[in-house]
Design a protein around this motif. Structure first.
Motif, PDB file in Angstrom:
ATOM      1  N   GLU A  58      18.121 -76.893  67.698  1.00  0.00           N
ATOM      2  CA  GLU A  58      18.489 -76.886  66.318  1.00  0.00           C
ATOM      3  C   GLU A  58      19.341 -77.888  65.750  1.00  0.00           C
ATOM      4  N   ALA A  59      20.494 -78.358  66.858  1.00  0.00           N
ATOM      5  CA  ALA A  59      21.209 -79.205  66.135  1.00  0.00           C
ATOM      6  C   ALA A  59      20.429 -80.376  65.839  1.00  0.00           C
ATOM      7  N   HIS A  60      19.641 -80.955  66.727  1.00  0.00           N
ATOM      8  CA  HIS A  60      18.994 -82.229  66.435  1.00  0.00           C
ATOM      9  C   HIS A  60      17.825 -82.004  65.353  1.00  0.00           C
ATOM     10  N   GLU A  61      17.198 -81.016  65.035  1.00  0.00           N
ATOM     11  CA  GLU A  61      16.336 -80.482  63.804  1.00  0.00           C
ATOM     12  C   GLU A  61      17.280 -80.609  62.636  1.00  0.00           C
ATOM     13  N   LEU A  62      18.448 -80.197  62.695  1.00  0.00           N
ATOM     14  CA  LEU A  62      19.375 -80.426  61.270  1.00  0.00           C
ATOM     15  C   LEU A  62      19.534 -81.814  61.363  1.00  0.00           C
ATOM     16  N   CYS A  63      19.701 -82.652  62.170  1.00  0.00           N
ATOM     17  CA  CYS A  63      20.077 -84.185  61.917  1.00  0.00           C
ATOM     18  C   CYS A  63      18.771 -84.779  61.296  1.00  0.00           C
ATOM     19  N   VAL A  64      17.646 -84.331  61.778  1.00  0.00           N
ATOM     20  CA  VAL A  64      16.315 -84.866  61.177  1.00  0.00           C
ATOM     21  C   VAL A  64      16.259 -84.488  59.937  1.00  0.00           C
ATOM     22  N   HIS A  65      16.440 -83.208  59.629  1.00  0.00           N
ATOM     23  CA  HIS A  65      16.338 -82.723  58.285  1.00  0.00           C
ATOM     24  C   HIS A  65      17.424 -83.290  57.340  1.00  0.00           C
ATOM     25  N   LEU A  66      18.649 -83.475  57.570  1.00  0.00           N
ATOM     26  CA  LEU A  66      19.613 -83.994  56.761  1.00  0.00           C
ATOM     27  C   LEU A  66      19.231 -85.430  56.674  1.00  0.00           C
ATOM     28  N   GLY A  67      18.739 -86.362  57.637  1.00  0.00           N
ATOM     29  CA  GLY A  67      18.511 -87.637  57.442  1.00  0.00           C
ATOM     30  C   GLY A  67      17.483 -87.887  56.536  1.00  0.00           C
ATOM     31  N   MET A  68      16.405 -86.881  56.376  1.00  0.00           N
ATOM     32  CA  MET A  68      15.517 -86.991  55.356  1.00  0.00           C
ATOM     33  C   MET A  68      15.819 -86.747  53.887  1.00  0.00           C
ATOM     34  N   ARG A  69      16.694 -85.821  53.850  1.00  0.00           N
ATOM     35  CA  ARG A  69      17.295 -85.668  52.408  1.00  0.00           C
ATOM     36  C   ARG A  69      17.997 -86.868  51.938  1.00  0.00           C
ATOM     37  N   ALA A  70      18.570 -87.532  52.975  1.00  0.00           N
ATOM     38  CA  ALA A  70      19.250 -88.785  52.296  1.00  0.00           C
ATOM     39  C   ALA A  70      18.334 -89.741  52.145  1.00  0.00           C
TER      40      ALA A  70
END
Length: 391
Positions: A58-70
């Motif tokens: 989940e920590a890695h998936e959060l990074c992907v999701h937040l990077g996509m928001r940016a």
């Protein structure tokens, strides 16, 4: 923020990702939510809940999701790569070193034996922790027990996961009679398969490290990683039984090497699932390590990059929740059996049994009593020192 700056931002997170998923998520929350205001706290909490339901770290998936928001999909890809890259490079280097040193004739071998006992303790604690959140009623306990029985009988985990998910989905929809019939049919099929199965061939690596990595094809390792990545519900520990099943069934490695890989990943700044890189290296060398790592992380990238706008809506489906809860319960049973088998393997040597048991019990007590985010790597370090002193 430029794409290069975004990559470096998450590369920094990857270099500091000690202590497992709880510590990693806390780091992301503190810096990106509380200090830099990338996202509101309430939205972060909802996003985290969604990621915990999906398979993958989940920590890695959060990074992907937040990077996509940016910065869109390319930003999500770069953020995910930045977070996983330090751990992957370090594990690849340690995997190479593993075959360069003679562990059997050095203090490193004794240290790794002690760390293996510490890893077994961490897995036992993980089973308890995951079970507390997953096994919330009698049906889920029964599914976990059935899955454990199937694993002990040598039945493929696909049957346990499929039946467990379907049974609980039927139960939650009010069709209890059909759920009971399906459970009985699954148990009957599992018993029949167990009676007709022949013992598998022993692993070529059971006694420990070979002199050279294996030569398993990269595409086979990629598919093994991809399958595992799709089934890691509830955290990286749930990947352990799936990779171990493939490793033992195909003769890629034995339990001693498998525990070595878990031990090395436990002290690195990376998601625990990075131990898959070690499995791939032992089975197929450097390209095998790359292939299995790509396969196991692919679902974690894909869910956010492909379903970014639909994740929350899709996961509001109550039937899907029930299906995933049943699968998660079956996975708890698989992890419990894996933990027991790994611990039993460590205690099989009569000359070392008492010392290994003492280290395992001490590590288990420390895991339960010590709540620091650095507890896991420090406990493994202490177990290694105890191994050197004992062996």
């Amino acid at each position: 923020m430029s794409l290069a700056a975004l990559f470096l931002r998450f590369l920094k997170f990857g270099m500091l990702a000690f202590g497992g998923p709880v510590a990693q998520i806390a780091l992301l929350r503190r810096e990106l939510v509380e200090e830099e205001r990338w996202i509101s706290s309430a939205r972060f909490n909802r996003l985290l809940a969604v990621m915990q339901i999906l398979p993958g770290p989940e920590a890695h998936e959060l990074c992907v999701h937040l990077g996509m928001r940016a910065r869109g999909r390319l930003g999500g890809l770069l953020a995910g790569l930045g977070f996983m890259l330090p751990g992957f490079v370090l594990m690849l280097a340690l995997s190479w070193l593993y075959f360069q040193l003679d562990f059997d004739r050095s203090w490193l071998g004794a240290a790794l034996l002690g760390v293996q006992a510490g890893v077994a303790a961490l897995i036992v604690r993980a089973v308890h922790r995951i079970g507390e959140h997953v096994l919330v009623d009698g049906w889920l306990w029964a599914i976990a027990a059935g899955s454990a029985g199937a694993a002990l009988a040598g039945i493929s985990f696909w049957l346990a996961l499929s039946v467990g998910g379907a049974v609980y989905a039927l139960k939650r929809s009010g069709r209890r009679a059909i759920a009971v019939c399906l459970a009985l049919a699954g148990a009957t099929l599992g018993a029949g398969l167990a009676l007709t199965m022949e013992p598998g061939a022993p692993s070529a690596f059971v006694e420990g490290a070979g002199k050279q990595p294996g030569d398993v094809a990269a595409w086979i390792l990629f598919l093994a990683g991809f399958k595992t990545g799709l089934l890691t519900f509830g955290g990286a520990y749930t990947a352990i039984p799936f990779l171990r099943a493939d490793s033992m069934r195909q003769g890629w490695m034995g339990d001693a090497q498998f525990l070595d890989g878990l031990a090395l990943s436990g002290v690195l700044p990376a998601p625990l699932i990075i131990f898959s890189t070690f499995v791939g290296y032992v089975a197929g060398g450097p390209w095998g390590a790359v292939a299995i790592t790509a396969g196991i992380f692919l679902p974690a990238f894909a869910f956010s990059l492909i379903f970014y706008d639909r994740l929350e809506a899709v996961l509001e489906n109550v039937r899907l929740h029930a299906l995933l809860e049943g699968v998660a319960a079956a996975v708890v049973g698989l992890i419990a059996v894996t933990a027991a088998q790994l611990a039993w393997g460590l205690l099989s040597d009569a000359d070392q049994r008492l010392a290994v048991a003492a280290i395992l019990l001490a590590a288990l007590g420390a895991v339960y009593l010590w709540k620091s985010k650095l507890a896991s790597p420090l406990i493994l370090l202490a177990a290694g020192v105890a191994g050197v002193l004992a062996f």
